[in-house]
Design an enzyme around this catalytic site. Structure first.
Site, mmCIF file in Angstrom:
data_model
loop_
_atom_site.group_PDB
_atom_site.id
_atom_site.type_symbol
_atom_site.label_atom_id
_atom_site.label_comp_id
_atom_site.label_asym_id
_atom_site.label_seq_id
_atom_site.Cartn_x
_atom_site.Cartn_y
_atom_site.Cartn_z
ATOM 1 C CB VAL A 28 9.080 5.727 7.751
ATOM 2 C CG1 VAL A 28 9.962 5.275 6.598
ATOM 3 C CG2 VAL A 28 8.760 4.550 8.672
ATOM 4 N NE ARG A 59 -3.887 12.998 8.409
ATOM 5 C CZ ARG A 59 -4.242 11.928 9.102
ATOM 6 N NH1 ARG A 59 -5.463 11.803 9.562
ATOM 7 N NH2 ARG A 59 -3.364 10.968 9.353
ATOM 8 C CE LYS A 120 3.519 -3.230 7.413
ATOM 9 N NZ LYS A 120 4.714 -2.648 7.955
ATOM 10 N N GLY A 149 11.234 -4.385 7.372
ATOM 11 C CA GLY A 149 12.109 -3.234 7.604
ATOM 12 C C GLY A 149 13.378 -3.245 6.783
ATOM 13 C CB ILE A 151 15.317 -8.053 6.345
ATOM 14 C CG1 ILE A 151 15.569 -8.070 7.858
ATOM 15 C CG2 ILE A 151 15.750 -9.356 5.708
ATOM 16 C CD1 ILE A 151 14.819 -9.181 8.579
ATOM 17 N N GLY A 202 7.061 1.704 22.602
ATOM 18 C CA GLY A 202 6.798 2.106 21.221
ATOM 19 C C GLY A 202 6.896 0.966 20.218
ATOM 20 C CD GLU A 205 0.995 1.265 15.361
ATOM 21 O OE1 GLU A 205 0.501 2.370 15.619
ATOM 22 O OE2 GLU A 205 1.948 1.104 14.585
ATOM 23 C CG ASP A 216 2.282 -6.300 10.018
ATOM 24 O OD1 ASP A 216 2.180 -5.332 9.246
ATOM 25 O OD2 ASP A 216 3.377 -6.780 10.362
ATOM 26 C CE LYS A 220 5.526 -6.635 7.988
ATOM 27 N NZ LYS A 220 5.941 -6.640 9.405
#
Lengths: 465, 465
Positions: A28, A59, A120, A149, A151, A202, A205, A216, A220
């Protein structure tokens, strides 16, 4: 042709550039840097200000990267290089996780910096403290990118629907789960195959638990509930069911009835409840969504949210739920609000001294139609006994089918001799009633496997779009 | 459970009420008054301010009304009662039409009042002067309600997508037309029957021309173009085709190919063009929309807009396009922005001294796949001749069907002896090429009726959602 008039809105003195401190330079972060560069002219013309990344916290500054470091930005491993730099106006937090990110955001707000984040999990777990701090200091805390994302659901709830009483929210809030369920449905894969495909592309994960267990989506959903009703509904108190148990045969059965199985997050106030009393039904689970609803048409990694308000009626927003550029689009929207000098106080939350707690409604006040699949002994009287147990629990049957699944091995081959599948669609019934009936069925002599059941979103409980 | 923290954002001194002057007390005005009353507590808790209608401008204050006059509001026939009242902060213009409304808005802005309006015709015709005046005076000019009822497309373009370069816009912008086409498609009605049904249900005006000729959609499209690209594309310069000529047989043919016919507004920059050079393809017309697209699923009086941005990807917004409460929901959103003290300057327009003009692209630079229906003589060599004419104009055929329409009388009964319908779906071809080919076909000896043709939105030119 209408006459073109001179000044639309042209500041006499151009505003100084807005300087960002970027924490995290992954997918991102790199997309944000690329878009700031690519859409430079448009951003300048829309805000009157240049926007530049001054410092990037990472890092390993020496790590080889596919994307170029933005011109003039310096990479650092020291958070203080961002936090103590008086020129940096906005901290853009894109490192994820709770501890480091939470501490970074707290320190940024305490140093008087605006914050934009896509985190989130952090906001779902410690949002209250963070929102309070931002409000006390009159700073922006932008989090459009944290939910779905690209929206614009945060802005829509905060501003566009601010005059509405929100009646319900239903969303496909996790693109990984939606991709897996779409693959299972379209390509007839089982869960493990579809998950591998999602990982290969992709969309999932390497460690996909947070997504596929529904957590997740629950993060949200708790953010959306906070915004829609000003209620605090910790995701840890929510019934959350993931998709690992969804069987291909139920996906096929659902299609035959005219439905798609989707992982949904849902929330609504109970009958007679208000944002003050807080009685609410909310959760995350796989559900059968009727193909007449736009929600059933959300494919692959897309997300969607359907909001019902007492003035707007139903509103449906659909877009890319994850990925670098779509998430960066929302991060950038929050940054541009700051650049244009918007009022940070418009969180859309009720301006109470504290958020009221939501009270999960008891199971006898939560209603839905249901899909139930039973594996029963193929002998006379079974349908009578099954419908007897359902009737005893106030569950009325809308449709019943007794049918072998062509693509599954017959029950006999699975070691279940003389067994047949029984598919039942019910009218609206309480969660309590269904759970009691399922226990009774499971304990009966004629039901041979644990019953499978899912919520149903049909015409009767979702309206007409 | 996360700890509940004290102050979220609580102004020490409550802000004074925001007083509105309402011009027009029809469907939308009455709905606005009703929602302000019904959602009073929520609005107060979200903005920290009470919002009250102080005065209502109406032609006939004595007229009996189904809805109650808001408590404390007074009805007047004198615009000055609103415009000269220093307590009134916002003029809400809901009378429609251009002259009176335009004058009222101009005077309100000149008196330092913010303006909220649902008047798309006025803004499409005289928007530049009005937007300039509002910007000069640093006042709000809210017009979310002017485009697509409850759908937050103005906010989405202005704020949520402000970091994007917008690539294309496609919308179902007129609920009346969409209702009529849906009725024709679902209930097999002809245009006149469906129009009567729309009028009976209140979805069409007694004088429906503005809607069915596509002008209302063109008004809205020109407002969206202004916001997305900062370009002035007068609707009077746009190719606009209404729905009165859409034949039931083409709706049926479209369905057989897997499409729905919808009235769409479309806009995109030409290849190699930018907001500076302004070369743009835009217009309003009936088009075949592939059923894989969410746009094809927009039913009845609903509206939808699909925006493609270079960061967000495709974003699709769907909701009620008209009616009292949905329109009032958007009016109220603009009022609440003012109540919360948002910055009025965030129009999202480029902050240039003036809007640049859009340049309609020439027909040889506008491309689309096409649906073509020909009525041809049933004799040998016709298909060869038709495909020859198409090939001469660089039009390549994707699919061709020769088929009597079961529901239409055979061509012979219509006095067209030995005639058959020929349906052609083409690959992407230029508008210039198609027009030239159609002229050649119409002048040929074997084509017996004027050819019918529509644009096609398919996988090849709309992407994947």
């Amino acid at each position: 042709m209408p006459e073109l008039q001179p000044p639309l809105s042209c500041p006499a003195i151009p505003a100084p550039p807005l300087l960002l401190g970027l924490a995290g330079f992954g997918t991102v972060g790199a997309a944000l840097a690329a878009i700031l560069e690519k859409n430079k002219a448009e951003i300048l013309s829309r805000t009157g200000r240049e926007i530049r990344i001054k410092s990037i916290l990472t890092r390993d500054p020496a790590k080889p990267r596919a994307c170029p470091i933005p011109l003039g930005a310096h990479l650092t491993t020291q958070a203080d290089d961002l936090l103590l730099d008086p020129e940096i106006n906005v901290l853009v937090e894109l490192i994820g996780g709770a501890d480091t990110a939470g501490e970074l955001i707290r320190r940024a707000l305490e140093s008087g910096k605006n914050v934009v984040t896509a985190n989130k999990a952090l906001l779902a777990e410690r949002g209250n403290a963070i929102f309070s701090l931002a409000a006390e200091r009159n700073l922006h805390l932008g989090y459009e990118a944290a939910v779905c994302g690209a929206i614009p659901i945060i802005r829509t709830l905060r501003a566009s629907l601010a005059g509405n009483h929100i009646e319900s929210l239903i969303g496909i809030l996790n693109g990984t789960c939606n991709f897996i369920l779409s693959e299972m449905s379209e390509r007839n894969l089982d869960f493990a195959q579809a998950l591998r495909e999602a990982q290969r592309l992709g969309y999932a994960e390497a460690d996909p638990e947070l997504d596929i267990e529904g957590l997740d989506a629950a993060h949200k959903l708790s953010l959306l509930i906070r915004l829609a009703w000003g209620l605090e509904y910790p995701y840890t108190d929510m019934p959350v069911q993931g998709i690992a148990g969804v069987a291909p045969r139920d996906i096929r059965n659902a299609r035959e009835f005219g439905y798609r199985i989707k992982l949904i997050g849902y929330a609504r106030l109970g009958a007679g409840e208000s944002a003050e009393t807080g009685g609410m039904e909310a959760g995350v689970c796989p559900a059968l969504v009727h193909e007449n609803f736009l929600l059933s048409r959300v494919e692959g990694p897309y997300n969607a949210v359907r909001v019902e308000g007492n003035a707007c009626g139903s509103l449906f927003l659909h877009g890319k739920g994850a990925g670098g550029p779509p998430t960066a689009s929302s991060v950038l929207a929050d940054i541009l609000d700051i650049a244009r000098g918007d009022n940070p106080n418009n969180t859309g939350f009720p301006l109470r001294r504290q958020l009221l707690p939501a009270h999960p409604l008891p199971d006898d006040r939560c209603f839905s139609p249901w899909y139930i699949r039973l594996t029963v002994r193929d002998c006379p009287g079974v349908l009578r006994d099954v419908s007897g147990i359902l009737a005893d629990n106030d569950i009325s049957i809308a449709e019943v089918t007794q049918k072998e699944d062509a693509a599954s091995p017959p029950a006999a081959e699975q070691g279940l001799l003389d067994c047949i599948p029984l598919l039942i669609m019910t009218h609206s019934s309480s969660v309590a009633g269904v759970q009691k009936a399922l226990r009774a069925l499971e304990n009966s002599s004629f039901v041979q496997e644990p019953p499978v059941h899912y919520r149903v979103l049909g015409r009767s409980n979702v309206g007409t779009s």
